[in-house]
Write an enzyme that holds these catalytic residues in place. Structure first.
Site, PDB file in Angstrom:
ATOM      1  N   CYS A   1      19.870 -40.669   9.918  1.00  9.52           N
ATOM      2  CA  CYS A   1      20.475 -39.779   8.933  1.00  9.52           C
ATOM      3  C   CYS A   1      20.388 -40.314   7.508  1.00  9.52           C
ATOM      4  O   CYS A   1      20.097 -41.479   7.280  1.00  9.52           O
ATOM      5  CB  CYS A   1      21.958 -39.568   9.247  1.00  9.52           C
ATOM      6  SG  CYS A   1      22.255 -38.790  10.831  1.00  9.52           S
TER       7      CYS A   1
ATOM      8  N   GLY B   1      23.974 -43.953  11.128  1.00 11.31           N
ATOM      9  CA  GLY B   1      24.071 -45.090  12.031  1.00 11.31           C
ATOM     10  C   GLY B   1      24.245 -44.619  13.457  1.00 11.31           C
ATOM     11  O   GLY B   1      23.871 -43.505  13.820  1.00 11.31           O
TER      12      GLY B   1
ATOM     13  N   TYR C   1       9.357 -49.401   7.357  1.00  8.69           N
ATOM     14  CA  TYR C   1       8.971 -48.004   7.595  1.00  8.69           C
ATOM     15  C   TYR C   1       9.909 -46.961   6.999  1.00  8.69           C
ATOM     16  O   TYR C   1       9.458 -45.994   6.387  1.00  8.69           O
ATOM     17  CB  TYR C   1       8.867 -47.780   9.113  1.00  8.69           C
ATOM     18  CG  TYR C   1       8.580 -46.356   9.528  1.00  8.69           C
ATOM     19  CD1 TYR C   1       7.296 -45.835   9.435  1.00  8.69           C
ATOM     20  CD2 TYR C   1       9.589 -45.536  10.015  1.00  8.69           C
ATOM     21  CE1 TYR C   1       7.025 -44.521   9.816  1.00  8.69           C
ATOM     22  CE2 TYR C   1       9.327 -44.227  10.398  1.00  8.69           C
ATOM     23  CZ  TYR C   1       8.046 -43.729  10.307  1.00  8.69           C
ATOM     24  OH  TYR C   1       7.788 -42.444  10.674  1.00  8.69           O
TER      25      TYR C   1
END
Length: 483
Positions: free
Chosen positions: A26, A125, A265
């Site tokens: 998120c 998370g 990434y």
């Protein structure tokens, strides 16, 4: 979709596991004391789109009321002019979602809003252990059967507020129940709070905008909004924004353990993490690869887009020319399940297209940031050969992914990870390349210009700084030789 509607939206979005790449859970965003806060939240969420594409939502506060709009899809699809007009006020929090807990549909869209306590929360998370949250709610006859981890946390905080606590006091009391990774923004009609787990697994930063404040998962959102970076929120810290200004509380002692995959990434290259440019770190990853491995080749080609900085770094350090020989269609965001392999291959071709006039007869160094399952890389290698490449040498700007993640990445099973059950030579054979090279763990750490102790590298070393409960029983120790 009206701003007051709290019901789930849309149907389930199903994807082929073979086609789904690494995804981060998120993005969160908070705006305090800035006129038309929801409009700014809209633009901020747009800047954070890369962190979640399944749904987007905003809650705003005005005249003692909270207003909510959540819809599936990208930010550009989730909000229209009339939606933002129904989100008045100078306080707002926003969220882009990619699910790792609960179904991947609109039913769990965020921010979560509890109307009776006038409280909303957005969470980035994941909680691998929810036992304490479940017990708190069960003791108060609240069913958790339909809740994901974020919703449990929201209901716990709301429950504490029902008992008479202010939101910041509720967060302090709830902290020991939060067993997992969390970077959160939350709000009431007059106050906003932002808080982070004791390891700071996911990023969270503060900026100033006029007389107000902005909180965001990444600093690239501040650039979009014209906000001035102030500082990162510390691990274990809660920051409160109210009519008296900004106040900080160290709720628990913190020890910085940022997920290193943010550098490899996830984060946008124009963001700053722990004082380091993400783009520069990715350049360094490529340079470290060039130091560790000497290759005879004609061109260096990145898998677009996140591998471009590493490929540039490798090209600069090795002297092998850089070429954008694979073009990505940036308007293809998701690959849906297809009934047969022919249509799945068509989806792949819609995403990536090779340039034969660049590749023909060339010895190609193909750079990617990670190999998780290996299926996509296998297709890319085959695509380059079909386009005329003479040789394809795959180099990966991170070590082998050997262990699952429980802090907000969509790899929760070790069985999914190709390096956890294949040898180096078996992976090379599977993807069909002439050679395969991974960056060393030490090289990855060097590229960050930061000490190893500041990172969680659980996907690479199997060390989990926040407890993962019964998940640990399914993990096997892996010894992987890079050559």
């Amino acid at each position: 979709m009206g701003a007051h509607n709290d019901e789930g939206l849309g149907g389930r979005l199903s994807f082929s596991a073979e086609e789904v790449s690494l995804a981060e859970k998120c993005a969160v965003l908070g705006i305090y004391d800035v006129p038309e806060a929801s409009r700014l939240a809209f633009y901020g969420l747009w800047a954070l789109q890369h962190r979640g594409q399944e749904s987007s939502g905003i809650v705003s506060a005005d005249n003692g009321y909270l207003y909510r709009h959540v819809a599936p899809g990208l930010v550009s699809n989730a909000f229209h002019k009339e939606d933002l007009e129904q989100l008045p006020g100078d306080i707002a929090i926003g969220h882009n979602r990619y699910s790792t807990s609960g179904a991947s549909d609109g039913a769990h869209g965020q921010p979560v809003l509890i109307r009776n306590t006038k409280f909303a929360l957005a969470h980035n998370g994941n909680f691998p252990v929810t036992t304490k949250l479940e017990k708190f709610l069960s003791d108060r006859a609240v069913s958790t059967r339909e809740m994901n981890d974020s919703e449990m946390m929201t209901h716990v905080l709301s429950g504490l507020m029902e008992e008479g606590l202010d939101v910041d006091e509720a967060v302090k009391i709830a902290f020991p129940m939060l067993d997992g990774a969390f970077s959160c923004v939350a709000m009431t009609p007059k106050k906003m709070v932002a808080f982070r787990d004791h390891c700071g697994i996911r990023p969270l930063s503060i900026a100033t905008l006029g007389d107000g404040y902005v909180v965001a998962s990444e600093t690239c959102a501040f650039d979009t909004l014209g906000a001035k970076f102030l500082r990162d929120i510390e691990p274990g810290e809660m920051v409160v924004f109210d009519e008296k200004g900004m106040h900080s509380y160290q709720v628990v002692s913190g020890k910085q353990k940022l997920d290193i995959f943010e550098f490899v990434y996830f984060a946008r290259p124009d963001s700053i993490l722990l004082g380091q440019s993400v783009n520069e770190v990715r350049h360094n990853l490529g340079k470290e690869l060039a130091k560790e491995w000497k290759l005879e080749a004609d061109i260096v080609v990145p898998v677009p887009d996140s591998s471009i900085p590493a490929a540039l770094g490798f090209s600069q350090a090795s002297g092998i020319p850089f070429e954008m020989a694979i073009i990505k269609n940036r308007y293809i965001h998701r690959t849906f399940i297809r009934p047969n392999n022919i249509l799945r291959d068509q989806d792949f071709k819609m995403k990536l297209n090779p340039m034969p006039h660049v590749l023909k007869g060339k010895r190609v160094v193909l750079v990617d940031d990670s190999i998780v399952r290996g299926n996509t890389m296998r297709k890319i290698v085959k695509m380059l050969y079909r386009a005329g490449a003479k040789e394809v040498h795959v180099i990966v700007s991170s070590p082998p992914v050997l262990y699952p993640d429980f802090y907000g990445i969509n790899i929760s099973s070790q069985k999914e990870l190709i390096a956890a059950h294949m040898t180096h030579s078996e992976i090379r054979e599977h993807i069909g390349s002439d050679s395969l090279t991974y960056l060393s763990y030490a090289g990855m750490i060097r590229a960050t210009n930061l000490p190893e102790r500041m990172f969680s590298a659980s996907c690479f070393n199997g060390i989990y700084p926040i407890k993962i409960g019964a998940n640990a029983d399914a993990i096997e120790k892996v010894h992987f030789a890079r050559t």
